[in-house]
Scaffold this motif. Structure first.
Motif, PDB file in Angstrom:
ATOM      1  N   GLU A 176      -2.304 -19.116 -17.783  1.00 42.12           N
ATOM      2  CA  GLU A 176      -2.408 -17.918 -17.116  1.00 42.12           C
ATOM      3  C   GLU A 176      -3.801 -16.952 -16.478  1.00 42.12           C
ATOM      4  O   GLU A 176      -3.464 -16.257 -15.900  1.00 42.12           O
ATOM      5  N   PHE A 177      -3.964 -16.970 -17.751  1.00 44.56           N
ATOM      6  CA  PHE A 177      -5.625 -16.246 -17.500  1.00 44.56           C
ATOM      7  C   PHE A 177      -6.265 -17.075 -15.924  1.00 44.56           C
ATOM      8  O   PHE A 177      -7.152 -16.058 -15.652  1.00 44.56           O
ATOM      9  N   TYR A 191      -7.884 -12.280 -23.512  1.00 45.95           N
ATOM     10  CA  TYR A 191      -6.142 -11.963 -23.503  1.00 45.95           C
ATOM     11  C   TYR A 191      -5.150 -13.074 -24.333  1.00 45.95           C
ATOM     12  O   TYR A 191      -4.280 -12.748 -24.388  1.00 45.95           O
ATOM     13  N   ALA A 237      -0.878 -22.030 -22.741  1.00 42.81           N
ATOM     14  CA  ALA A 237      -0.533 -21.202 -21.383  1.00 42.81           C
ATOM     15  C   ALA A 237      -0.841 -20.272 -21.341  1.00 42.81           C
ATOM     16  O   ALA A 237      -0.769 -20.341 -20.569  1.00 42.81           O
ATOM     17  N   SER A 238      -1.330 -19.508 -22.577  1.00 43.18           N
ATOM     18  CA  SER A 238      -2.082 -17.697 -21.918  1.00 43.18           C
ATOM     19  C   SER A 238      -3.614 -18.406 -21.585  1.00 43.18           C
ATOM     20  O   SER A 238      -3.882 -17.661 -20.471  1.00 43.18           O
ATOM     21  N   ASP A 291       0.191  -8.960 -13.450  1.00 48.34           N
ATOM     22  CA  ASP A 291       1.324  -9.009 -14.292  1.00 48.34           C
ATOM     23  C   ASP A 291       2.107  -7.276 -14.820  1.00 48.34           C
ATOM     24  O   ASP A 291       0.496  -6.973 -15.139  1.00 48.34           O
ATOM     25  N   THR A 325      -1.621 -12.176 -25.418  1.00 49.95           N
ATOM     26  CA  THR A 325      -0.187 -12.657 -25.660  1.00 49.95           C
ATOM     27  C   THR A 325      -0.295 -13.283 -26.928  1.00 49.95           C
ATOM     28  O   THR A 325       1.406 -13.646 -26.935  1.00 49.95           O
ATOM     29  N   TYR A 380      -5.267 -18.547 -13.598  1.00 48.43           N
ATOM     30  CA  TYR A 380      -4.359 -17.735 -12.527  1.00 48.43           C
ATOM     31  C   TYR A 380      -4.656 -16.539 -11.640  1.00 48.43           C
ATOM     32  O   TYR A 380      -4.309 -15.937 -10.974  1.00 48.43           O
ATOM     33  N   LEU A 381      -4.735 -15.318 -13.196  1.00 47.72           N
ATOM     34  CA  LEU A 381      -4.729 -14.431 -12.387  1.00 47.72           C
ATOM     35  C   LEU A 381      -6.068 -13.648 -12.413  1.00 47.72           C
ATOM     36  O   LEU A 381      -6.331 -13.192 -12.161  1.00 47.72           O
TER      37      LEU A 381
END
Length: 75
Positions: A20-21, A63, A16-17, A40, A67, A23-24
């Motif tokens: 997210e990474f 990251y 999941a991280s 965030d 998380t 995406y960011l």
């Protein structure tokens, strides 16, 4: 290895991280700047604490540690 093996499918799934990474990481250079992290609020607040090598950017490994998805085995 930063991925989990899906033994039934025989391939790695992203943590999941990692999703997210990606995406960011707006410029897709594999590093998060403070500007990118500002999306965030919690990450922005802890940016300097998450930037372990103090290079002004957060790597995927940093990251994942932020998380809490890193394990004692390094997965």
């Amino acid at each position: 290895e930063d991925r989990i093996l899906d033994s039934e499918a025989g391939h790695y799934e992203l943590l999941a991280s990692e999703i997210e990474f990606e995406y960011l990481d707006l410029d897709h250079n594999g590093l998060l700047t403070l500007t990118e992290a500002s999306v965030d609020e919690e990450l922005e607040k802890s940016f300097s604490f998450s930037d372990f090598d103090e290079n002004g950017k957060i790597s995927l490994a940093e990251y994942i540690i932020y998380t809490g998805e890193a394990t004692a085995a390094g997965n």
